[in-house]
Design an enzyme around this catalytic site. Sequence first.
Site, short mmCIF file in Angstrom:
data_model
loop_
_atom_site.label_atom_id
_atom_site.label_comp_id
_atom_site.label_asym_id
_atom_site.label_seq_id
_atom_site.Cartn_x
_atom_site.Cartn_y
_atom_site.Cartn_z
N ASP A 262 -8.52 9.27 -30.86
CA ASP A 262 -8.45 7.99 -31.56
C ASP A 262 -8.53 8.28 -33.06
O ASP A 262 -8.74 9.42 -33.48
CB ASP A 262 -9.55 7.02 -31.08
CG ASP A 262 -9.17 5.56 -31.37
OD1 ASP A 262 -8.22 5.32 -32.15
OD2 ASP A 262 -9.83 4.66 -30.85
C1 BGC Z 1 -8.22 1.98 -32.25
C2 BGC Z 1 -7.09 2.37 -31.33
C3 BGC Z 1 -5.78 2.25 -32.07
C4 BGC Z 1 -5.82 3.13 -33.29
C5 BGC Z 1 -4.53 3.18 -34.07
C6 BGC Z 1 -8.16 2.67 -33.59
O1 BGC Z 1 -9.01 2.08 -34.49
O2 BGC Z 1 -9.45 2.24 -31.61
O3 BGC Z 1 -7.12 1.57 -30.18
O4 BGC Z 1 -4.71 2.57 -31.23
O5 BGC Z 1 -6.86 2.66 -34.12
O6 BGC Z 1 -4.30 2.00 -34.75
#
Ligand code: BGC
Length: 731
Positions: A262
């Site tokens: 993530d």
């Molecule tokens: C989130 C993810 C997301 C990623 C990219 C993160 O803050 O937890 O679910 O896909 O950002 O935007």
Amino acid sequence: MNVSFAMPQNNRDIEQKIDQLLAKMTLAEKIGQMSQRNGFDGNAAMIKAGKIGSLLNEVDPDKIRQAQKLAVEQSPNGIPLLIGRDVIHGFRTIFPIPLGLAATWNPEGVRKGARISAKEAASIGINWTFAPMMDIARDSRWGRIAESFGEDPYLASKMAVAMIEGFQTDDLSRPDAIAACAKHFAGYGAVEGGRDYNTVYIPEQLLREVYLKPFNAAVDAGVSTFMTAFSDLNGIPSTANNFTLKQILRNEWNFDGFVVSDWASISEMITHGYCTDERDAAEKAVNAGVDMEMATSNYEQYLKELIEAGEVSMETVDNAVRNILRIKYRLGLFEHPYVDATDFPEMVNDDYLKTAGQIAAQSIVMLKNENNILPLSKNIKDIAVIGPMADDKFEQLGTWTFDKQIEDTHTPLQALKEYYRGKANIHYSKGLEISRSRDHKYFKEAIKAAKKSDVVLMFMGEEAIITGEAHCRANINLPGGQEELIKTIARTGTPIVMIVMSGRALTMGNILDDVDAILYAFHPGTMGGPAIVDLLTGKKSPSGKLPITFPKVVGQIPIYYNHKNTGRPPIEKNFVQIDDIPVRAWQTSLGNESHYIDAGYKPQFPFGFGLSYTTFAYSDIRISNKTIKMGDEFVVSATITNTGNMEGDEIVQFYTHDISASITPPVKELKGFQRITLKPGQSKIVEFKLHTDDLAFYNQEMKEVTEPGKFQFWIAPNSDSGSPTEFEVVK
Ligand code: BGC
């Protein structure tokens, strides 16, 4: 449920191509494939050098083309880029939030919606979405419950698979297919107290039984990628968790796509206290099986050094790159790296809007309808429309809608004005500026509107931004002055229909008696307005059912339907209310059962609940054989009859219960559901086919087993109704 099969020819071709490509790549390029950067700006030189494998959040089609051109035509080995984006519940055409999608209990609708989203996103060059999120969520304080499919592993699995199929189709190489991502692996929905990013403890048995189920289904459905979670799991960050990433995902499930971290979750392992520095974080993540790093650059900075020091093997890096290239080949990116928007249907076209409206209508759950106030009488002359969500093109779209265009939205007020033009007068007042406002500046005009009307439609709820990532709430009632506004309007005596747009289950006990009807619309998306009006006016009957248990008060959380029985389950007649307890009573007089003396044990609304304008009778509930031999299939069925006078959809639910097992079983588990349409007077026999394997659970040895013994099943309209039928599984 892993099926082993011989590798098809095109897979073998792909593996050969990967081998050839890998043999030509330098270490720097390999590390490049494992690195993902935010946006195109500032990254051109790196792309040209083959040092970036993927971009996220670039949505300018020209920049995507430029980036892709650099990668394909100028980088050393011409490897195309993965262009990732959070296409969560729509790209331009916005569908209901995933929690609302789950309330449709209609995987086909979810598949259709995801197909549209994929086409819109692919038309500008996006080839990878970070969806679906399939974290099981039992706590509405957690802001990200909005992005989830709710509390049940079976329903969430069906929805997740449908969404994956919609994004990927059965041929990922189609130019309008995009790679999906199963996130967040694993257990993120169980963060303590519903506080985002928090600690997660889930015993292995529960992990396998509940939290991992949708992820396993996603692998079986051929999902291309996985994303780790920000949280830790039983003391080990998900982003360096060998148990989930290696043992389960690769060894047990044979996943052959790739895993992305993530956002900055590799670096955050230092803050977790699990890694000493960034080098350590890179080593732990890559060795646990995180193939690609999102946003941060620890791989880029330290992988070479780690390999030279012998702390990371070349084989580990090659495997990661292999996994990433495999998806690039499957996507057909080497053959068609560029897209031309003119090859795609126009965005937000009438077809897409129609589908969005149909899905939204199916996602709305009617929770109350006193004196059948709904559908609204045809004779109505004056309608008050009050509330901050009645005409807000932005808020009804919900969380994670980066690529919306606000003017696309159709609000309830617009749709009401259109429907009632020349038929009735609409008296509109915002009531409150936004959902969190407390001042009374619009109260007077709202009261005036209510007083001169036959009915008040109150559009309440939460703004999009107080739901979603990081936006967790300790109080989950209607925020701001909304309860006060409802009570004020209730005093006018005009009946109230409340429509709620929200990203979670709200506690509504304070105002439940003040309103006559409730339509719970979650955040319904672009076509929310017309969808709501179709239900208010009786063009369609409400048919959504809750994908989560609604608590009466926040203190009841966690509360979910598939809980254990305990040794002292609550019994209605023994239920003790706090005020009934005699002063200085002996301890033994208290009713020693598992409940709250100030909130009971029942939720406000159970999982699977939802009302309709018509009525459905369940009869002839049968099982093909009351004694089933282990390994056999069996069929349960019921006759459902529309006993009311309007056509409607019913979501028929099938639950089982293992009466006694070597692990204490849940009181009920969803094993099947069907959405059926019935005309007045019409009956249908609904069947569910099961194998004894479908009754399996993880035992103390973490083996999935069905134990012989007695079971019960229900075919019912929700998780808290119907009576059980017993059957037995014998050896
Ligand atoms: C989130 C993810 C997301 C990623 C990219 C993160 O803050 O937890 O679910 O896909 O950002 O935007």
